[in-house]
Motif scaffolding. Structure first.
Motif, PDB file in Angstrom:
ATOM      1  N   UNK A  30      32.047  35.941  40.779  1.00 28.88           N
ATOM      2  CA  UNK A  30      33.392  36.438  40.539  1.00 28.88           C
ATOM      3  C   UNK A  30      34.415  35.657  41.351  1.00 28.88           C
ATOM      4  N   UNK A  31      34.040  35.270  42.556  1.00 28.62           N
ATOM      5  CA  UNK A  31      34.945  34.519  43.417  1.00 28.62           C
ATOM      6  C   UNK A  31      35.185  33.114  42.888  1.00 28.62           C
ATOM      7  N   UNK A  32      34.346  32.657  41.952  1.00 30.20           N
ATOM      8  CA  UNK A  32      34.532  31.335  41.362  1.00 30.20           C
ATOM      9  C   UNK A  32      35.483  31.392  40.167  1.00 30.20           C
ATOM     10  N   UNK A  33      36.295  32.447  40.118  1.00 30.75           N
ATOM     11  CA  UNK A  33      37.345  32.559  39.110  1.00 30.75           C
ATOM     12  C   UNK A  33      38.665  32.857  39.822  1.00 30.75           C
ATOM     13  N   UNK A  34      39.790  32.370  39.298  1.00 35.52           N
ATOM     14  CA  UNK A  34      41.085  32.689  39.919  1.00 35.52           C
ATOM     15  C   UNK A  34      41.352  34.183  39.908  1.00 35.52           C
ATOM     16  N   UNK A  35      42.283  34.621  40.735  1.00 38.93           N
ATOM     17  CA  UNK A  35      42.537  36.046  40.916  1.00 38.93           C
ATOM     18  C   UNK A  35      42.875  36.739  39.606  1.00 38.93           C
ATOM     19  N   UNK A  36      43.827  36.204  38.847  1.00 38.35           N
ATOM     20  CA  UNK A  36      44.247  36.881  37.628  1.00 38.35           C
ATOM     21  C   UNK A  36      43.183  36.843  36.543  1.00 38.35           C
ATOM     22  N   UNK A  37      42.260  35.892  36.637  1.00 41.58           N
ATOM     23  CA  UNK A  37      41.161  35.859  35.675  1.00 41.58           C
ATOM     24  C   UNK A  37      40.166  36.960  35.988  1.00 41.58           C
ATOM     25  N   UNK A  38      39.806  37.112  37.253  1.00 48.73           N
ATOM     26  CA  UNK A  38      38.851  38.179  37.580  1.00 48.73           C
ATOM     27  C   UNK A  38      39.478  39.562  37.481  1.00 48.73           C
TER      28      UNK A  38
END
Length: 550
Positions: free
Chosen positions: A261-269
């Motif tokens: 999950x941390x391998x996605x930008x904030x607004x994506x997650x």
């Protein structure tokens, strides 16, 4: 495009009945956690010397440590504003308000919004002093400046590439994001490691003590909900009442649920793209329901929207001195947070639809933009430039400009969140997210691209815990919120030890923009009388934003 969640039709009698079923907040089965953040607890409360600052407001300056681990090394000043309770004989205390951002002036926003009746009713303002402040790094509180002066700042952002609607626009956009991060890293290196929300929460605790309240009463909006969630876990026994309005997945904002999950930008997650799409659909539904009062209502608005997109995928549209390419049109359609602005969005879409067959002609504005680029390169301030930064933006100069929103936004957001740092990851996600959520998918990937290049020493996310026992907390969220999705608000409520979610059956971002007499009453009863809405209660909005009322 994904359809919005089903809407429950509820008349006013249902809304009022739901509030009558509200029950007093029960005494916690377990006492609140006694944990307190030791760094803030060791710091002295500032002395607030209130002075009149027009229109019934009082202003003060609060001196707090820049680095709470070394409180004697350097202090900074926070700008604070208060609107005193209109009925001081029956005053409960202070209601601290954070209007969100991060990066906007809380002082300016309280001046503008303290009299908004859908946000602060007369009954609420009678019982509380309303207090807000410019959080650290923002406006008049040790502002983060990444440019030598206002001219350099304005020229840089005037030439900033638009959000890329296709992969071809990404290199320039990525380069500009890196340039901004490098500029901030050079010019604000002393401030950036101390801009996290953990430190803002410590500042809030010192302000609570400074006004003399035994416990915190707080209304946090959007990013302000993150401030409230951290306060609940850093000072759980000092919570009187927290309203988190337009809320989020707190763990998701900081770190994500896991490494993947941390391998996605904030607004994506946080899945902002899905919420953008559903809110856009809700806007079109309201437009159709309003008929001629909505400029985009004639015919089939969804088909018209697709026709606009087909055109700008081929080439831009020129209108009113502006260039509307694919990314610009999608960003325009994504301006959904405030329903009061929907008529303007609808009128713009109708104009673009009417112009969809016209040939594209470069406008004078494009020539002016090119001239601005040349001006930036010619400014010259006589100091060493950052590699890749136009001459003049990395030089020395007096940091005198007031509006540092974009710089402050990144100083806080990039400090608070772990995000991927490889450009290729963003490019790949932009494609896959656009496939998952057509049109709006890549917006959630690229909105905070600068954080991919942020100085690593200034990235300091809060790591938890999130569920320390507090007094009950009220969370309010719209059914379709383009900035803080309902699913994220529900996840955030589940992360906290004792949070209760009230859903507003409408679209838009937070009660700052979504007018609901019902939700304001629920918030007021919670803050003044300690009562919560019945479990599962919902609230209607106050009408269609396209329909004029007398």
């Amino acid at each position: 495009m994904r359809n919005p969640a089903p809407r429950r039709r509820m008349g006013w009698w249902t809304a009022i009945f739901g509030l009558l079923l509200a029950v007093p907040v029960p005494a916690s089965a377990e006492p609140p956690d006694t944990y307190v953040d030791a760094l803030a607890d060791a710091a002295p409360a500032p002395d607030l010397h209130w002075t009149d600052c027009d229109s019934g407001f009082s202003c003060a300056t609060a001196r707090v440590p820049l680095d709470y681990a070394h409180p004697d090394a350097r202090s900074i000043e926070l700008s604070v504003i208060k609107l005193p309770a209109s009925d001081p004989a029956h005053k409960i205390g202070t209601l601290f308000v954070n209007f969100g951002g991060p990066g906007r002036s809380g002082v300016a926003r309280l001046r503008q919004r303290a009299q908004w009746p859908w946000l602060f009713s007369d009954a609420l303002r009678a019982r509380f002093d309303l207090v807000s402040w410019d959080t650290r790094g923002v406006a008049n509180s040790a502002p983060v400046h990444c440019f030598p002066d206002a001219t350099a700042q304005q020229l840089f952002f005037a030439t900033y590439p638009p959000m890329p609607g296709t992969p071809g626009g990404e290199p320039a956009f990525f380069a500009a994001a890196k340039t901004l991060a490098d500029a901030c890293g050079q010019r604000a290196a002393d401030l950036l490691p101390h801009m996290s929300t953990e430190n803002t929460v410590r500042d809030l605790e010192l302000l609570r003590r400074a006004v003399g309240d035994d416990k915190l009463t707080y209304h946090g909006i959007s990013y302000g909900t993150y401030v409230g969630a951290l306060y609940a876990n850093m000072f759980p026994g000092r919570v009187r009442g927290l309203v988190l309005d337009g809320s989020m997945d707190f763990r998701g904002n900081a770190l994500g649920a896991d490494d993947a999950d941390a391998d996605r930008p904030v607004d994506t997650r946080q899945d902002v793209a899905t919420s953008l799409a559903s809110t856009f659909d809700a806007m079109l539904e309201a437009c159709v329901a309003a008929g001629p009062e909505c400029a985009f209502s004639e015919g089939d608005p969804r088909e018209k929207w697709q026709r606009i997109l087909e055109r700008v995928r081929r080439e831009p549209i020129s209108w009113d001195g502006k260039r509307y390419d694919y990314g610009t049109v999608v960003a325009t359609a994504g301006e959904l947070s405030n329903p009061a602005g929907w008529p303007t969005v609808a009128a713009t879409l109708q104009q673009l639809y009417d112009l969809r067959e016209t040939p594209y002609l470069p406008t004078d504005v494009l020539a002016e933009t090119a001239a601005l680029v040349r001006q930036v390169a010619d400014i010259g301030t006589g100091s060493a430039a950052i590699p890749g930064l136009p001459a003049g933006l990395g030089g020395t100069g007096a940091n005198t400009y007031d509006d540092n929103y974009t710089e402050a936004f990144h100083a806080v957001q990039c400090a608070d969140s772990r995000v991927p740092r490889d450009e290729r990851r963003y490019s790949a996600l932009a494609v896959s997210e656009d496939q998952r959520v057509p049109v709006f998918g890549r917006l959630g990937v690229l909105t905070a691209m600068t954080c991919a290049y942020w100085p690593q020493t200034a990235v300091r996310p809060y790591s938890g815990p999130w569920n320390r026992k507090t007094a009950p907390i009220l969370i309010i969220n719209s059914r379709n919120d383009p900035a803080t999705p309902l699913a994220g608000a529900a996840a955030g409520a589940a992360e906290l030890a004792d949070a209760h979610l009230l859903v507003v059956e409408g679209a838009g971002h937070s009660s700052m923009y979504v007018h609901s007499t019902c939700s304001e009453a629920a918030k007021r009863e919670y803050l003044t009388a300690g009562t919560l809405p019945a479990n599962g209660a919902t609230c209607p909005v106050d009408g269609n934003p396209f329909v004029r009322t007398n």
